[in-house]
Design an enzyme around this catalytic site. Sequence first.
Site, PDB file in Angstrom:
ATOM      1  N   CYS A  86       0.906  -1.153  -0.101  1.00  0.00           N
ATOM      2  CA  CYS A  86       0.026  -0.002  -0.108  1.00  0.00           C
ATOM      3  C   CYS A  86       0.856   1.125  -0.026  1.00  0.00           C
ATOM      4  O   CYS A  86       1.559   1.517  -1.011  1.00  0.00           O
ATOM      5  CB  CYS A  86      -1.042   0.039   0.989  1.00  0.00           C
ATOM      6  N   HIS A 195      -3.317  -5.665   1.357  1.00  0.00           N
ATOM      7  CA  HIS A 195      -2.361  -6.052   2.570  1.00  0.00           C
ATOM      8  C   HIS A 195      -2.497  -7.435   2.909  1.00  0.00           C
ATOM      9  O   HIS A 195      -3.243  -7.797   3.721  1.00  0.00           O
ATOM     10  CB  HIS A 195      -2.975  -4.989   3.717  1.00  0.00           C
ATOM     11  N   GLU A 197      -0.455  -8.837   4.932  1.00  0.00           N
ATOM     12  CA  GLU A 197      -0.277  -9.005   6.465  1.00  0.00           C
ATOM     13  C   GLU A 197      -1.541  -8.781   7.366  1.00  0.00           C
ATOM     14  O   GLU A 197      -1.471  -9.515   8.598  1.00  0.00           O
ATOM     15  CB  GLU A 197       0.597  -7.652   7.097  1.00  0.00           C
TER      16      GLU A 197
END
Length: 234
Positions: A86, A195, A197
């Site tokens: 991002c 994302h 994560e």
Amino acid sequence: MTRIGVITFPGSLDDRDAQRAIQIAGAEPVALWHGSHDLEGVDALVLPGGFSYGDYLRAGAIAALAPIMSEVKDAAAKGMPILGICNGFQMLVEAHLLPGGLIRNAHQQFIRRDQRLRVENADTAWTSDLSVGQEIVIPLKNADGGYIASESELDRLEGEGLVAFRYVGVNPNGSLRDIAGIANERGNVVGLMPHPEHAVEPGFGPDTSAAMRSGVDGLSFFSSAIAAVVAQAA
């Protein structure tokens, strides 16, 4: 143990999430600071999501000039695996480590959704545990996620297989050719808007057909990097 650094910039929001993802994947997360010139001997790097420097000027533009980015550029040139997520992707294009640019979403709104992606390149340091054509679901949250490049550059990316991920089902931000993420020619530097994560731990990821919030498709990004580091050391 593989050591993966996560660089915190003023305005980073997802640095701790990236550190946790690295730990869950089986590597040691190392917190790094934007004002430092020391990568502390890490084997790979993550530039995390957030709003570095308040997104002033352009998202990622000021962070691309941070002191530590000199070392990031040197590490990239030497083949170190580097992932920009991002805002980190925005930094990589602003630092010219990846081509193109990222602009305001076409609908002019911040968007948050669990986004379906198709893997287009499984030969990078961050995608080797995925398969070409595989569809994964990764959370997305951005306001400046529209990927742009000239037609000739887009043709080059397509022709050289440097598109790493493409949006499937819906293009959430107007990215040209539905591009969600790209890689450099060497395959060690990857940037994407979604994302990974946020999709590494059951109970906290996207919904799946198996159960609510059970999606862990993002884990493969970090396990891929670990494998790449091990392979380089062999």
